[in-house]
Design an enzyme around this catalytic site. Structure first.
Site, short mmCIF file in Angstrom:
data_model
loop_
_atom_site.label_atom_id
_atom_site.label_comp_id
_atom_site.label_asym_id
_atom_site.label_seq_id
_atom_site.Cartn_x
_atom_site.Cartn_y
_atom_site.Cartn_z
N GLU A 1 0.84 -1.20 0.00
CA GLU A 1 0.00 0.00 0.00
C GLU A 1 0.88 1.25 0.00
O GLU A 1 1.83 1.36 0.76
CB GLU A 1 -0.89 0.00 1.24
CG GLU A 1 -1.79 1.23 1.37
CD GLU A 1 -2.58 1.24 2.66
OE1 GLU A 1 -3.51 2.05 2.77
OE2 GLU A 1 -2.28 0.43 3.57
N LYS B 1 -9.42 2.75 -3.24
CA LYS B 1 -9.90 2.24 -1.96
C LYS B 1 -11.30 2.78 -1.67
O LYS B 1 -11.56 3.98 -1.76
CB LYS B 1 -8.93 2.64 -0.85
CG LYS B 1 -9.26 2.02 0.50
CD LYS B 1 -8.20 2.38 1.54
CE LYS B 1 -8.50 1.74 2.88
NZ LYS B 1 -7.51 2.14 3.92
N CYS C 1 -5.61 -2.57 2.41
CA CYS C 1 -5.57 -2.49 3.86
C CYS C 1 -6.77 -3.17 4.51
O CYS C 1 -7.05 -4.33 4.23
CB CYS C 1 -5.44 -1.03 4.29
SG CYS C 1 -4.95 -0.82 6.02
#
Length: 296
Positions: free
Chosen positions: A75, A143, A193
């Site tokens: 990430e 995301k 994540c």
């Protein structure tokens, strides 16, 4: 009750469909410290050093194990904003040339800011660079489950003035939800994540036809104790629920792969540079599981 559940698990594992394909994946863990990441994001230095460290580890992995189907960086591993004209920057051009010369597909986390981005806002993205051009052939995955008070202020869409009260908190663009991206003939379900903590998210990736799930995360903020292990095992549960292998690439650890049958392969050490190539067997167009179809 637990004995019955374990017995049913053993029975289910014995009845799994046999893999009919294999992906060769290189995971890179560069162990970038928080101060270096923050300085790089603000343009205060370290950008070239961070890119070169990822390239060095990737090169070492390719020398040790030969060509791979794709490599994965964690990430926000790429320290500059990507998208639009940002691909013309020196580090981006160097990365593009590297991928073309090594005929390497790459998935890497990074910040996205495209021509369509509202008011120059950025997003936390997962980019899929193709070996033919050294560039992504589409917009990155963005995301969707943002971290409250880290990536957005709750209520700021309704009351934008809240962003002025908390200038240290990011105001990221929110993605449109699960999507599948292809590398050659491998269908990949990307997630960033703690999106891995939501079972319904991985279920949707399976229903969309993902062969593999790729999770990238940072995990450097919490130290070497409980959190890296908690996050790891909560993430790996998604592979068992969906019966798809899951590839996990982190900045400081723990990076690994879990197969569809629940087998966990080699784990990276915490807070060390590390790279490893995995040969991952998987089932093409695997059927969805009972849990995927009826999660609740």
């Amino acid at each position: 009750l637990f004995g019955i559940m374990n017995g049913l698990g053993v029975l289910a594992k014995s009845r799994l469909a046999k893999p009919d394909a294999e992906a060769k994946v290189l995971i890179v863990q560069a162990n970038i410290g928080n101060q270096q990441k923050i300085y790089a994001e603000k343009g205060w230095g370290f950008r070239e050093e961070i890119v070169n460290r990822h390239l060095r580890l990737t090169t070492e992995g390719l020398i040790d194990d030969g060509p791979v189907d794709f490599a994965v960086w964690p990430e926000t591993a790429y320290p500059e904003t990507l998208g639009g004209r940002n691909y013309r920057r020196r580090n981006a051009r160097n990365l593009s040339r590297y991928l073309q010369s090594n005929e390497l597909n790459l998935m890497t986390g990074g910040y996205y800011q495209g021509f369509e981005s509202p008011a120059n806002r950025t997003a936390n993205g997962l980019f899929t660079f193709k070996k033919e051009t050294g560039l992504p052939d589409r917009r990155p995955y963005l995301k969707s489950h943002l971290l409250a008070f880290g990536e957005y202020i709750p209520g700021s869409d309704t009351f934008p003035q809240l962003n002025n009260l908390f200038p240290a908190v990011a105001n990221f663009i929110r993605g449109q939800g699960p999507e599948v991206q292809g590398i050659d003939d491998i269908q990949i379900g990307p997630q960033i994540c703690y999106e891995s903590l939501f079972p319904e998210y991985s279920n949707q990736l399976a229903r969309l036809g993902a062969d593999l799930i790729v999770n990238v995360t940072n995990d450097s903020w919490y130290g070497p104790y409980s959190e890296p292990y908690q996050h790891l095992y909560m993430t790996l549960a998604r592979a068992i629920e969906t019966r798809r292998p899951l590839v996990r690439s982190t900045n400081t650890g723990i990076s690994t792969v879990i197969l569809a049958d629940g087998t966990i392969l080699e784990n990276s050490p915490l807070y060390q540079e590390w790279k490893h190539t995995f040969n991952i067997p998987y089932k093409k167009q695997a059927k969805t599981t009972f849990f995927t179809d009826f999660p609740y």
